[in-house]
Write a protein that holds these residues in place. Structure first.
Motif, PDB file in Angstrom:
ATOM      1  N   GLN A  80       0.841  -1.213   0.000  1.00  0.00           N
ATOM      2  CA  GLN A  80       0.000   0.000   0.000  1.00  0.00           C
ATOM      3  C   GLN A  80       0.873   1.261   0.000  1.00  0.00           C
ATOM      4  O   GLN A  80       0.455   2.318  -0.434  1.00  0.00           O
ATOM      5  CB  GLN A  80      -0.912  -0.041   1.235  1.00  0.00           C
ATOM      6  CG  GLN A  80      -1.987   1.019   1.232  1.00  0.00           C
ATOM      7  CD  GLN A  80      -2.991   0.828   2.354  1.00  0.00           C
ATOM      8  OE1 GLN A  80      -2.897  -0.133   3.134  1.00  0.00           O
ATOM      9  NE2 GLN A  80      -3.942   1.729   2.468  1.00  0.00           N
ATOM     10  N   LEU A  89      -0.355   2.195  -7.155  1.00  0.00           N
ATOM     11  CA  LEU A  89      -1.773   2.087  -7.541  1.00  0.00           C
ATOM     12  C   LEU A  89      -2.041   0.900  -8.464  1.00  0.00           C
ATOM     13  O   LEU A  89      -3.111   0.297  -8.391  1.00  0.00           O
ATOM     14  CB  LEU A  89      -2.231   3.383  -8.220  1.00  0.00           C
ATOM     15  CG  LEU A  89      -2.721   4.474  -7.272  1.00  0.00           C
ATOM     16  CD1 LEU A  89      -2.943   5.772  -8.040  1.00  0.00           C
ATOM     17  CD2 LEU A  89      -4.002   4.051  -6.559  1.00  0.00           C
ATOM     18  N   SER A  93      -4.573  -1.641  -6.898  1.00  0.00           N
ATOM     19  CA  SER A  93      -5.890  -1.691  -7.555  1.00  0.00           C
ATOM     20  C   SER A  93      -6.142  -3.075  -8.152  1.00  0.00           C
ATOM     21  O   SER A  93      -7.250  -3.597  -8.090  1.00  0.00           O
ATOM     22  CB  SER A  93      -5.989  -0.643  -8.669  1.00  0.00           C
ATOM     23  OG  SER A  93      -5.673   0.613  -8.160  1.00  0.00           O
ATOM     24  N   GLN A 324     -12.093   0.666  -0.242  1.00  0.00           N
ATOM     25  CA  GLN A 324     -12.027   2.129  -0.429  1.00  0.00           C
ATOM     26  C   GLN A 324     -10.632   2.669  -0.106  1.00  0.00           C
ATOM     27  O   GLN A 324     -10.343   3.828  -0.369  1.00  0.00           O
ATOM     28  CB  GLN A 324     -13.013   2.865   0.515  1.00  0.00           C
ATOM     29  CG  GLN A 324     -14.402   2.289   0.602  1.00  0.00           C
ATOM     30  CD  GLN A 324     -15.091   2.320  -0.737  1.00  0.00           C
ATOM     31  OE1 GLN A 324     -14.922   3.267  -1.498  1.00  0.00           O
ATOM     32  NE2 GLN A 324     -15.836   1.268  -1.044  1.00  0.00           N
ATOM     33  N   ASP A 325      -9.782   1.856   0.522  1.00  0.00           N
ATOM     34  CA  ASP A 325      -8.484   2.365   0.975  1.00  0.00           C
ATOM     35  C   ASP A 325      -7.618   2.821  -0.202  1.00  0.00           C
ATOM     36  O   ASP A 325      -7.705   2.289  -1.296  1.00  0.00           O
ATOM     37  CB  ASP A 325      -7.729   1.291   1.769  1.00  0.00           C
ATOM     38  CG  ASP A 325      -8.289   1.141   3.169  1.00  0.00           C
ATOM     39  OD1 ASP A 325      -9.204   1.918   3.521  1.00  0.00           O
ATOM     40  OD2 ASP A 325      -7.815   0.245   3.893  1.00  0.00           O
ATOM     41  N   ASP A 326      -6.773   3.803   0.112  1.00  0.00           N
ATOM     42  CA  ASP A 326      -5.901   4.374  -0.917  1.00  0.00           C
ATOM     43  C   ASP A 326      -4.442   4.040  -0.593  1.00  0.00           C
ATOM     44  O   ASP A 326      -4.123   3.683   0.556  1.00  0.00           O
ATOM     45  CB  ASP A 326      -6.099   5.901  -0.935  1.00  0.00           C
ATOM     46  CG  ASP A 326      -5.627   6.526  -2.240  1.00  0.00           C
ATOM     47  OD1 ASP A 326      -5.117   5.784  -3.108  1.00  0.00           O
ATOM     48  OD2 ASP A 326      -5.773   7.756  -2.379  1.00  0.00           O
TER      49      ASP A 326
END
Ligand code: KG4
Ligand code: ZN
Length: 336
Positions: A80, A89, A93, A324-326
Motif C-alpha cells: 500500500q 496504484l 488496484s 475504499q483504501d488508498d
C-alpha cells in the motif's frame, strides 16, 4: 492459508504465493531496471506504465509456478506504501479487483513491514526479539523487532538512504542505474585505503545515519581528480565509498544489538545483498556470539513473498483492508 502477494512500489513488478506466512510456493519478480537504466534513475511515469503491462503475466506466472488455480488462493495482499503513488496504484488496484471478483479477503501491506518480514522466509529465521537493519533505496533504519509486526524504530537516516547513495555514486562514475551491485563488484578490485571518505555519525551513540556527506565527498573527489578516471581509480573510489558505508552500517547495527542486549541481528532490504556488508558483519559477529541472519539475495531486494509473509499475521488476527483504501507515498495513515 495461501496468500497471493503483490508488490509494485518502485521498479519491480512482483507476485508471489506464500503458504502460512512462511513457505514460498512461488515468487516472480519482473524488473524494469533495463528501462530506467537509460535515464540514470527510476522515471515514475514509465514505472507505472511498465507495471500495467507486467501485472497480469506476473500474477499468472506466480500461480503457475505455485501449481495453483485462482480458486485455491485464500487471500490477496498488496503493498500500500510507501513508494511511488502511480506505481503502487497498479498493484494495489489489481489486488483489490481480484479480491472483489473472487470474494477474497484483501489487505494493504506496509512495504517496510514487508522488508522486515523477509527474514522470516529464510531457512533459519531469527527468534524474537532481534535487531534489524533495513537498508534499501528508499530507507535506512534500525529496528528492535520484538514480535512479528511489533517493532520499535531505533534510528534512521536523516538524509539519503544507503541504497540511494550507492545509486548516486554509481551515476557520478558513469556506471548507470541501479548502482549497488555494480559498485559492490567494482569495490572488490579497488583499494579502500587509497581514499578516506567520511563516516558520518560513527562516533555518535544514537542510531541515526547520514549518507549525503559521503556522497558529496565522492563527488568532490571526482571533480578534483579532473581528467577521465582510469578503471583502477574508479575501483578505488568504489572500494573507499563502500568501506565508509559498510563501516557505519556495521557499527550501528552491532551497537544497537549491544544496547538492546540482543544476540540476534538481521539485515534486510536491497543493500543487505551487498557482499562487502555481509562479509564484514559475518566477521564482526563471530567472536561476539551474535547470530547473524542474512536472507538470500532474492529476498533482500523488492519481492512479493515478503508482502504475503507480512500479511499472514494480520489475516490471522482478522484484519482486512477496505476496498475504499488508498495508497500512501510516505507514511501509513491508518494502522492495520
Ligand atoms: O529494497 P530495494 O530492492 O528497493 C527499495 O525498497 O528501495 O533496494 C534497492 C536498492 C538500490 O538502491 C540498489 O542500488 C541497492 O538496493 N542494492 C545494493 C546492492 N544490490 C542492490 N546496494 C549495495 N550493494 C548491493 N549488492
Ligand atoms: Zn524495498
Amino acid at each position: 492459508m495461501r496468500i497471493l502477494g503483490i508488490e509494485t512500489s518502485c521498479d519491480e513488478t512482483a507476485a508471489a504465493v506464500v503458504e502460512d506466512g512462511r513457505r514460498i510456493l512461488s515468487s516472480v519478480v519482473s524488473s524494469q531496471v533495463d528501462i530506467h537504466h537509460l535515464y540514470g534513475g527510476v522515471v515514475p511515469e514509465l514505472a507505472s506504465r511498465k507495471h500495467i503491462e507486467a501485472i497480469v503475466p506476473v500474477v499468472e506466472q506466480a500461480l503457475i509456478d505455485a501449481g495453483l488455480k485462482p480458486a485455491q488462493i485464500d487471500a490477496v495482499a498488496a503493498t500500500q506504501g510507501p513508494g511511488l503513488v502511480g506505481a503502487l496504484l497498479v498493484g494495489f488496484s489489481f489486488a483489490k479487483a481480484l479480491a472483489y471478483a473472487r470474494n477474497l479477503p484483501f489487505l494493504g501491506v506496509d512495504h517496510l513491514e514487508g522488508h522486515l518480514s523477509s527474514v522470516l522466509l529464510s531457512d533459519e529465521p531469527p527468534d524474537f526479539p532481534f535487531v534489524a537493519l533495513l537498508a534499501s533505496g528508499g530507507h535506512t533504519a534500525i529496528y528492535h523487532v520484538k514480535a512479528e509486526g511489533h517493532h520499535d524504530l531505533l534510528g534512521q537516516t536523516r538524509d539519503d538512504a544507503a541504497g540511494e547513495a550507492y545509486d548516486k555514486v554509481a551515476k557520478m562514475l558513469g556506471l548507470g542505474y541501479p548502482g549497488g551491485r555494480v559498485i559492490d563488484r567494482l569495490a572488490r578490485s579497488g583499494n579502500p585505503d587509497h581514499i578516506a571518505f567520511p563516516r558520518p555519525y560513527l562516533d555518535k551513540q544514537k542510531f541515526d545515519f547520514s549518507f549525503s556527506g559521503i556522497k558529496t565527498a565522492v563527488s568532490r573527489h571526482i571533480q578534483t581528480a579532473g581528467a577521465a578516471l582510469t578503471q583502477a581509480q574508479q575501483a578505488d573510489i568504489a572500494a573507499a565509498f563502500q568501506a565508509a558505508v559498510v563501516d557505519v552500517l556495521t557499527h550501528k547495527v552491532l551497537h544497537a544489538a549491544e544496547v538492546k542486549h540482543c544476540q540476534r541481528v538481521a539485515i534486510v532490504g536491497g543493500v543487505a545483498a551487498n557482499q562487502g556488508l555481509r562479509e564484514r558483519l559475518l566477521g564482526e559477529a563471530t567472536g561476539r556470539s551474535i547470530a547473524l541472519h542474512l536472507p538470500p539475495a532474492a529476498l533482500c531486494g523488492d519481492n512479493a513473498a515478503m508482502i504475503a509473509a507480512a500479511a499472514h499475521r494480520h489475516f490471522l488476527q482478522g484484519a482486512q483492508s477496505s476496498l475504499q483504501d488508498d495508497v500512501y507515498s510516505r507514511h501509513r495513515r491508518t494502522p492495520v
